[in-house]
Motif scaffolding. Structure first.
Motif, PDB file in Angstrom:
ATOM      1  N   PHE A 170       0.632   8.619  31.052  1.00 15.37           N
ATOM      2  CA  PHE A 170       1.098   9.292  30.616  1.00 15.37           C
ATOM      3  C   PHE A 170       1.960   8.108  29.596  1.00 15.37           C
ATOM      4  CE2 PHE A 170       4.272   7.736  33.876  1.00 15.37           C
ATOM      5  CZ  PHE A 170       3.837   8.027  34.627  1.00 15.37           C
ATOM      6  N   GLN A 192      -1.781  18.010  26.890  1.00 18.87           N
ATOM      7  CA  GLN A 192      -1.133  17.765  28.258  1.00 18.87           C
ATOM      8  C   GLN A 192      -2.049  17.953  29.839  1.00 18.87           C
ATOM      9  OE1 GLN A 192      -0.001  19.858  30.496  1.00 18.87           O
ATOM     10  NE2 GLN A 192       0.064  18.752  32.028  1.00 18.87           N
ATOM     11  N   LEU A 241       6.135  17.417  31.564  1.00 16.62           N
ATOM     12  CA  LEU A 241       5.410  18.123  32.764  1.00 16.62           C
ATOM     13  C   LEU A 241       4.242  17.376  33.378  1.00 16.62           C
ATOM     14  CD1 LEU A 241       4.751  20.478  33.929  1.00 16.62           C
ATOM     15  CD2 LEU A 241       2.859  21.101  32.352  1.00 16.62           C
ATOM     16  N   LEU A 242       3.606  16.209  31.935  1.00 15.26           N
ATOM     17  CA  LEU A 242       2.633  15.231  32.286  1.00 15.26           C
ATOM     18  C   LEU A 242       3.141  14.134  33.179  1.00 15.26           C
ATOM     19  CD1 LEU A 242      -0.316  14.556  31.674  1.00 15.26           C
ATOM     20  CD2 LEU A 242       0.778  13.051  29.999  1.00 15.26           C
ATOM     21  N   ILE A 243       4.714  13.909  33.144  1.00 16.72           N
ATOM     22  CA  ILE A 243       4.886  12.352  33.569  1.00 16.72           C
ATOM     23  C   ILE A 243       5.661  13.359  35.241  1.00 16.72           C
ATOM     24  CG2 ILE A 243       7.095  11.006  33.555  1.00 16.72           C
ATOM     25  CD1 ILE A 243       7.270  10.898  30.654  1.00 16.72           C
ATOM     26  N   VAL A 277      12.819  15.227  15.897  1.00 15.03           N
ATOM     27  CA  VAL A 277      11.792  15.370  17.238  1.00 15.03           C
ATOM     28  C   VAL A 277      12.682  16.660  17.612  1.00 15.03           C
ATOM     29  CG1 VAL A 277      10.475  14.849  19.314  1.00 15.03           C
ATOM     30  CG2 VAL A 277      10.746  13.489  17.456  1.00 15.03           C
ATOM     31  N   PRO A 278      11.468  17.834  18.065  1.00 16.01           N
ATOM     32  CA  PRO A 278      12.218  19.017  18.884  1.00 16.01           C
ATOM     33  C   PRO A 278      12.709  18.862  20.133  1.00 16.01           C
ATOM     34  CG  PRO A 278      10.154  20.055  17.729  1.00 16.01           C
ATOM     35  CD  PRO A 278      10.845  18.434  16.756  1.00 16.01           C
ATOM     36  N   ALA A 279      13.504  19.324  20.981  1.00 19.56           N
ATOM     37  CA  ALA A 279      13.358  18.248  22.276  1.00 19.56           C
ATOM     38  C   ALA A 279      12.173  19.737  22.713  1.00 19.56           C
ATOM     39  CB  ALA A 279      14.803  19.011  22.729  1.00 19.56           C
ATOM     40  N   VAL A 280      11.610  20.804  22.832  1.00 22.61           N
ATOM     41  CA  VAL A 280      11.464  21.284  23.376  1.00 22.61           C
ATOM     42  C   VAL A 280       9.265  20.430  23.134  1.00 22.61           C
ATOM     43  CG1 VAL A 280      12.026  22.977  23.115  1.00 22.61           C
ATOM     44  CG2 VAL A 280      10.494  22.629  21.418  1.00 22.61           C
ATOM     45  N   ALA A 281       9.448  20.527  22.307  1.00 20.77           N
ATOM     46  CA  ALA A 281       7.720  19.061  21.910  1.00 20.77           C
ATOM     47  C   ALA A 281       7.881  18.687  23.515  1.00 20.77           C
ATOM     48  CB  ALA A 281       8.164  18.444  21.014  1.00 20.77           C
ATOM     49  N   LEU A 282       8.155  17.824  23.624  1.00 22.58           N
ATOM     50  CA  LEU A 282       8.941  16.956  25.313  1.00 22.58           C
ATOM     51  C   LEU A 282       8.623  17.258  26.375  1.00 22.58           C
ATOM     52  CD1 LEU A 282      11.812  14.300  24.044  1.00 22.58           C
ATOM     53  CD2 LEU A 282       9.627  14.030  24.082  1.00 22.58           C
ATOM     54  N   ILE A 283       7.993  19.359  26.095  1.00 20.81           N
ATOM     55  CA  ILE A 283       7.750  19.508  27.844  1.00 20.81           C
ATOM     56  C   ILE A 283       6.575  19.683  27.962  1.00 20.81           C
ATOM     57  CG2 ILE A 283       7.412  21.818  28.767  1.00 20.81           C
ATOM     58  CD1 ILE A 283       9.407  23.264  26.934  1.00 20.81           C
ATOM     59  N   PRO A 284       5.564  19.647  27.101  1.00 22.91           N
ATOM     60  CA  PRO A 284       4.458  18.778  28.029  1.00 22.91           C
ATOM     61  C   PRO A 284       4.136  17.634  28.063  1.00 22.91           C
ATOM     62  CG  PRO A 284       3.997  20.018  25.784  1.00 22.91           C
ATOM     63  CD  PRO A 284       5.139  19.378  25.446  1.00 22.91           C
ATOM     64  N   LEU A 285       4.819  16.474  27.642  1.00 22.64           N
ATOM     65  CA  LEU A 285       4.918  15.102  27.592  1.00 22.64           C
ATOM     66  C   LEU A 285       5.666  15.326  29.591  1.00 22.64           C
ATOM     67  CD1 LEU A 285       4.550  12.092  27.241  1.00 22.64           C
ATOM     68  CD2 LEU A 285       6.875  12.000  26.608  1.00 22.64           C
ATOM     69  N   LEU A 319       5.428  16.184  15.255  1.00 25.18           N
ATOM     70  CA  LEU A 319       6.692  17.625  14.894  1.00 25.18           C
ATOM     71  C   LEU A 319       7.387  16.809  13.975  1.00 25.18           C
ATOM     72  CD1 LEU A 319       5.683  19.323  17.954  1.00 25.18           C
ATOM     73  CD2 LEU A 319       6.299  20.398  16.176  1.00 25.18           C
ATOM     74  N   GLY A 320       8.174  15.437  15.075  1.00 20.19           N
ATOM     75  CA  GLY A 320       8.958  14.344  14.455  1.00 20.19           C
ATOM     76  C   GLY A 320       9.415  14.713  12.830  1.00 20.19           C
ATOM     77  N   LEU A 334      -1.612  14.120  22.518  1.00 17.57           N
ATOM     78  CA  LEU A 334      -0.045  14.738  23.279  1.00 17.57           C
ATOM     79  C   LEU A 334       1.296  13.400  22.229  1.00 17.57           C
ATOM     80  CD1 LEU A 334       2.204  16.190  24.576  1.00 17.57           C
ATOM     81  CD2 LEU A 334       1.710  14.594  26.305  1.00 17.57           C
ATOM     82  N   MET A 339       3.730  27.837  22.666  1.00 11.62           N
ATOM     83  CA  MET A 339       3.380  27.077  23.893  1.00 11.62           C
ATOM     84  C   MET A 339       3.049  28.401  24.508  1.00 11.62           C
ATOM     85  SD  MET A 339       5.012  24.263  25.033  1.00 11.62           S
ATOM     86  CE  MET A 339       5.453  22.669  23.514  1.00 11.62           C
ATOM     87  N   VAL A 342       7.724  25.799  17.977  1.00 14.02           N
ATOM     88  CA  VAL A 342       6.941  25.310  19.332  1.00 14.02           C
ATOM     89  C   VAL A 342       6.497  26.283  20.142  1.00 14.02           C
ATOM     90  CG1 VAL A 342       6.662  23.001  20.535  1.00 14.02           C
ATOM     91  CG2 VAL A 342       7.195  23.391  18.240  1.00 14.02           C
ATOM     92  N   ILE A 363      11.847  24.376  16.570  1.00 10.86           N
ATOM     93  CA  ILE A 363      12.115  24.396  17.980  1.00 10.86           C
ATOM     94  C   ILE A 363      11.355  25.807  18.284  1.00 10.86           C
ATOM     95  CG2 ILE A 363      12.994  24.667  19.276  1.00 10.86           C
ATOM     96  CD1 ILE A 363      15.130  22.607  18.880  1.00 10.86           C
ATOM     97  N   LEU A 407       7.035  27.274  30.758  1.00 20.98           N
ATOM     98  CA  LEU A 407       6.091  26.826  31.598  1.00 20.98           C
ATOM     99  C   LEU A 407       7.082  26.706  33.269  1.00 20.98           C
ATOM    100  CD1 LEU A 407       6.347  23.493  31.146  1.00 20.98           C
ATOM    101  CD2 LEU A 407       4.149  23.464  30.227  1.00 20.98           C
ATOM    102  N   ILE A 460      -0.406  20.472  21.488  1.00 23.54           N
ATOM    103  CA  ILE A 460       0.398  19.366  22.441  1.00 23.54           C
ATOM    104  C   ILE A 460       0.267  19.640  23.928  1.00 23.54           C
ATOM    105  CG2 ILE A 460       1.441  17.659  20.533  1.00 23.54           C
ATOM    106  CD1 ILE A 460       3.985  19.018  21.771  1.00 23.54           C
TER     107      ILE A 460
END
Lengths: 251, 255
Positions: B36, B214, A109-111, A99-107, B229-230, B222, B199, B195, B192, A195, B210
């Motif tokens: 979330f 969000q 942000l949500l948290i 899972v690319p780390a940047v895919a977690l950016i929206p998540l 993506l994974g 999301l 964005m 993505v 990476i 962002l 995604i």
């Protein structure tokens, strides 16, 4: 002589850039003159905005690195000591890892919303993997006699970890952390560009959007310089401190 | 011994299932706000809904396409540059300091200038991806071409092979394992950056989707997007590893 040749292309490019920008051959709204870039950089450095942004970026990068490395070392040491555990947990980790780390950016942000915490979350996730992988192989590579001694002395698992496994693997784990540090800086700048409104990345994107290309170029140079310095510093720490452990374990 | 191996495989599956079940129970018990932290069932339902709406394959293809172009570009340029720098002293002397300055630059840092030059376009995305993915290939190729065994050099000289023929027929196969190591790292970086550029530049694709999920607080979508993506990362890496085994089969055969 060879060193001088290496600077020929950059210097010629810079000169052409300056001349091109002054004569308006190059579009002035994207390629400002190198002299203007220097002036903008100097100004940003003097009014402290550049230093604040640098502090913010490195603060999140180092925090994320610390958390990610901590998780990576603990998980890696456990997995490295026990092949059974690796067989059980490994496949699940291998599924999460791509899972690319940047895919977690929206998540993130949500948290957490904007700010330090969301950035640290993303950076930690990215830093776990290099440290984890190196730790596993470092622990695997520990001299088997050391482990036998521990078994003979009937050391409890925790002190075996603390007294034997981690010190013996430390030098190689440090290499993983160095790789992680590079990752941390890149991810920090990336999150800020995408962002998060703070730090060096945000400064660049704002300069570009407010049509101040000279400031953007100055910051780009600064980011490059900061990254280079950071890397040089890590190499220095590695040589000063961690070589000692390597020779100590080699004896 | 076999029974033990099977037992461990079963245990691995049980562990993965246990993670899913704990996730489900934690979400059902609302230990963490469902805003979330959606449950796996909701996440996979969202994945199914995305597929039905046609929101799955198209953005996935868009992301994969940009990633692929950038990666191929980076691989070609990286291999050529790496070979040139490794095999030719003058090229190394002229280019090395410049490359040494560019290399530690975070790839995402060139997004702002790339946007200034190319706008919010696919071309910009591919450029950024190619720039970021270039370095591992370049380093791998450099390393590989530098460490061609000297006997091969001597043999080629004895056979009066030209430089081009030597690189193509001897040095390249000999450098291929190192190149592959670089190319695999590049592939992860390409995903990476694909993505990230989506964005940043609002290009259609999984990364953009995604971010949209969000913004409208659709957390199941999301999570589904992150999972996809994974999977994309996992599959591309597997495909490359298979290609590597194919292309490098001669290595294990000769040993």
């Amino acid at each position: 002589m060879n060193r001088l040749r290496g600077f020929l292309i950059p210097v010629v490019l810079l000169l052409l850039w300056e001349i091109g920008a002054r004569t308006d051959i190059l579009p002035p709204d994207t390629m400002s003159q190198p002299t203007e870039i220097l002036a903008a950089g100097w100004e940003a450095l003097m009014d402290g905005s550049l230093l604040l942004a640098t502090y913010q970026t490195f603060q999140t990068a180092l925090l994320g690195l610390a958390i990610g490395s901590g998780i990576g070392i603990i998980l890696g040491a456990l997995i490295g000591v026990s092949p059974v555990l690796e067989a059980i947990v490994g496949p699940t980790l291998d599924t999460i890892r791509p899972v690319p780390a940047v895919a977690l950016i929206p998540l993130a942000l949500l948290i957490y919303g904007f700010g330090v915490r969301m950035e640290v979350l993303v950076i930690s996730f990215a830093c776990i993997w290099p440290v984890l992988i190196v730790t596993v192989s470092a622990v695997r590579g520990i001299e088997p006699r050391l482990m036998e001694v521990a078994r003979m002395l009937q050391m409890p698992a925790l002190s075996r970890m603390k007294r034997i496994v981690l010190p013996a693997a430390l030098a190689r784990i440090a290499v993983g952390i160095r790789v992680g540090a590079g990752v941390a800086l890149v991810v920090a700048v990336t999150v800020e560009i995408v962002l998060n409104p703070q730090g060096l990345g945000y400064g660049m994107i704002i300069a570009a959007q407010s049509l101040r290309p000279e400031l953007m170029w100055a910051q780009l140079l600064w980011v490059g310089f900061a990254g280079w310095t950071f890397n040089a510093l890590l190499m220095l720490i590695d040589r000063r401190w961690l070589r000692r452990f390597q020779t100590a374990s080699g004896r | 011994m076999r029974a033990r191996a099977i037992g461990l495989k079963v245990a691995a599956v049980i562990f993965a299932l246990a993670v899913l079940i704990v996730w489900q129970m934690a979400a059902d018990a609302r230990l963490i706000s469902p805003v979330f932290f959606p449950s796996p069932t909701r996440t996979f339902a969202a994945l199914g809904a995305m597929e039905e709406r046609g929101d799955l394959w198209k953005p996935m293809a868009a992301t994969a396409e940009r990633m692929f172009y950038g990666w191929v570009l980076a691989s070609l340029v990286g291999m050529v540059l790496g070979a040139a720098i490794a095999r030719s002293g003058p090229v190394r002397a002229y280019l090395e300091p410049l490359l040494e300055f560019l290399r530690p630059l975070p790839a995402s840092a060139i997004i702002p200038p790339a946007i200034l030059f190319l706008g919010l376009t696919s071309k910009m995305a591919v450029t950024v991806i190619a720039f970021g993915a270039l370095w591992p290939v370049l380093l791998g190729a450099y390393h590989g071409f530098r460490n061609v065994p000297p006997q091969l050099d001597e043999m080629a000289a004895a056979m009066r092979m030209g430089q081009v023929a030597f690189i193509w027929k001897v040095a390249l196969p000999s450098a291929l394992p190192d190149i592959f190591a670089g190319v695999r790292v590049s592939l992860a970086i390409a995903l990476i950056l694909a993505v990230v550029t989506e964005m940043q530049a609002a290009q259609s694709g999984l990364g953009f989707n995604i971010l949209m999920a969000q913004r409208s607080f659709r957390s199941p979508e999301l999570y589904a997007g992150i999972i996809v993506l994974g999977v994309l990362g996992l599959l591309t890496n597997q495909a490359l590893m298979m290609a590597e085994r194919r292309l490098l089969r001669w290595r294990t055969l000769t040993r």
